[in-house]
Scaffold this motif. Structure first.
Motif, short mmCIF file in Angstrom:
data_model
loop_
_atom_site.label_atom_id
_atom_site.label_comp_id
_atom_site.label_asym_id
_atom_site.label_seq_id
_atom_site.Cartn_x
_atom_site.Cartn_y
_atom_site.Cartn_z
N GLU A 63 7.53 -3.84 -19.37
CA GLU A 63 7.68 -3.11 -17.73
C GLU A 63 6.08 -3.33 -17.23
O GLU A 63 6.43 -3.33 -15.83
N ALA A 64 5.13 -3.41 -17.43
CA ALA A 64 3.86 -2.81 -16.36
C ALA A 64 2.78 -3.67 -17.42
O ALA A 64 2.58 -2.51 -18.70
N GLY A 65 1.37 -3.05 -16.65
CA GLY A 65 0.27 -3.48 -17.50
C GLY A 65 -1.17 -3.55 -16.75
O GLY A 65 -1.04 -3.90 -15.48
N ILE A 78 -3.26 -4.03 -11.85
CA ILE A 78 -1.92 -3.37 -11.94
C ILE A 78 -0.80 -4.74 -11.84
O ILE A 78 -1.02 -5.42 -10.72
N ILE A 79 -0.35 -5.29 -13.46
CA ILE A 79 0.73 -5.88 -12.89
C ILE A 79 2.35 -5.40 -13.19
O ILE A 79 2.07 -4.65 -14.37
N GLU A 97 0.01 3.54 -14.28
CA GLU A 97 -0.64 2.56 -14.14
C GLU A 97 -2.08 3.08 -14.22
O GLU A 97 -3.56 2.75 -14.43
N PHE A 98 -2.15 3.19 -13.00
CA PHE A 98 -3.79 4.42 -12.73
C PHE A 98 -4.03 5.28 -13.23
O PHE A 98 -5.62 5.01 -13.55
N PHE A 136 -0.64 12.47 -15.99
CA PHE A 136 -1.80 12.01 -14.98
C PHE A 136 -0.77 12.28 -13.92
O PHE A 136 -0.63 11.61 -12.28
N ALA A 137 0.59 10.81 -14.70
CA ALA A 137 1.94 10.26 -13.56
C ALA A 137 1.93 12.42 -12.51
O ALA A 137 2.12 11.64 -11.60
#
Length: 277
Positions: A63-65, A78-79, A97-98, A136-137
């Protein structure tokens, strides 16, 4: 500005960044602009190792990285999956991701890839690193002091009320429900299901202490109760349902089930209130 180290917990990171955002004159406080925040904060705290790129791409297997920049460039990228259509889901994905960048990048110099479950499961038993990124998010996007003003801890929240919070904070409905469950006094359980089986569940502290929870990690799939709304085969597009059940449906208790089809994939979300109605 206090420079934090990688050893800081996700709670402390989110708290420090929230204070920074609160102090910015004229800033529209919610929803948090994660892309701008990640780029600005990383550039100020770590000018030699910032987040230098955030963009969407075709990602068939995750999904993301978070990825280290090529050798001739500095920083991180961040993709995310460019096919993510929900703004709330995308906002939480970027914040997740952050969190990896702030907390985990030194331990994972080759980067981190996150799948579907990494971004929607908040239980610490799932994967500790992903749990921390989600913590965190959630704390960055939905500060508890503000959320408590929107939905007091002593009320039974409706899907409509939590949906308003999801819109306020720019997050998905499932993220808003999970955040509410962290502080509510209500005996409530979120059950996420697909194709008639429970994928995972999360209980409020009050519900958990009363024995109302479902263990799903490393176990055989649990079928949803036959009389529950979650067992309905009709797909409800952008609508919700609610029903009051006798004590032969969920957890052997009289309860109210609120069901909505999530914007996340094809999940069904059952928010179950076990307080006597």
């Amino acid at each position: 500005m206090t420079i934090l180290t990688k050893q800081q917990s996700p709670y402390k990171w989110a708290y420090k960044l929230t204070n920074i955002l609160n102090a910015v004159p004229g800033l529209s406080r919610f929803p948090v602009d994660v892309k701008l925040t990640a780029e600005e904060i990383s550039r100020n705290l770590y000018p030699d190792d910032p987040i230098s790129m955030i963009k969407g791409a075709s990602l068939p297997s995750f999904e993301a990285g978070l990825f280290k920049a090529p050798a001739h460039k500095k920083g991180w990228g961040i993709i995310y999956n460019k096919d993510i259509s929900s703004p709330g889901r995308l906002n939480f994905t970027l914040a997740h991701e952050f969190g990896h960048y702030l907390i985990h990048r030194l331990e994972h110099p080759d980067g981190i890839q996150c799948g579907e479950q990494d971004l929607v499961r908040w239980d610490s038993e799932y994967r500790q690193m992903e749990h921390e990124a989600n913590v965190f998010a959630a704390n960055l996007l939905m500060p508890l002091d503000d959320y408590r003003l929107q939905v007091p801890a002593n009320i039974k929240a409706s899907i409509e009320l939590i949906s308003q919070c999801a819109n306020r904070y720019g997050v998905s409905l499932v993220a808003a429900i999970l955040r509410w469950l962290e502080y509510t006094e209500s005996k409530s359980v979120l059950v996420v299901s697909r194709d008639g089986f429970v994928l995972w569940a999360r209980s409020s502290q009050s519900a958990y202490k009363s024995g109302f929870y479902l263990k799903t990690s490393n176990r055989q799939p649990i079928p949803v109760p036959e009389k529950s709304l979650a067992s309905e085969t009709i797909f409800l597009q952008m609508t919700s349902m609610s029903a009051k059940h006798n004590n032969d449906v969920w957890f052997g208790q009289y309860c109210e089930e609120m069901l909505i089809n999530s914007e996340l994939y094809d999940f069904k979300l059952s928010l179950i209130h076990l307080n006597r109605y």
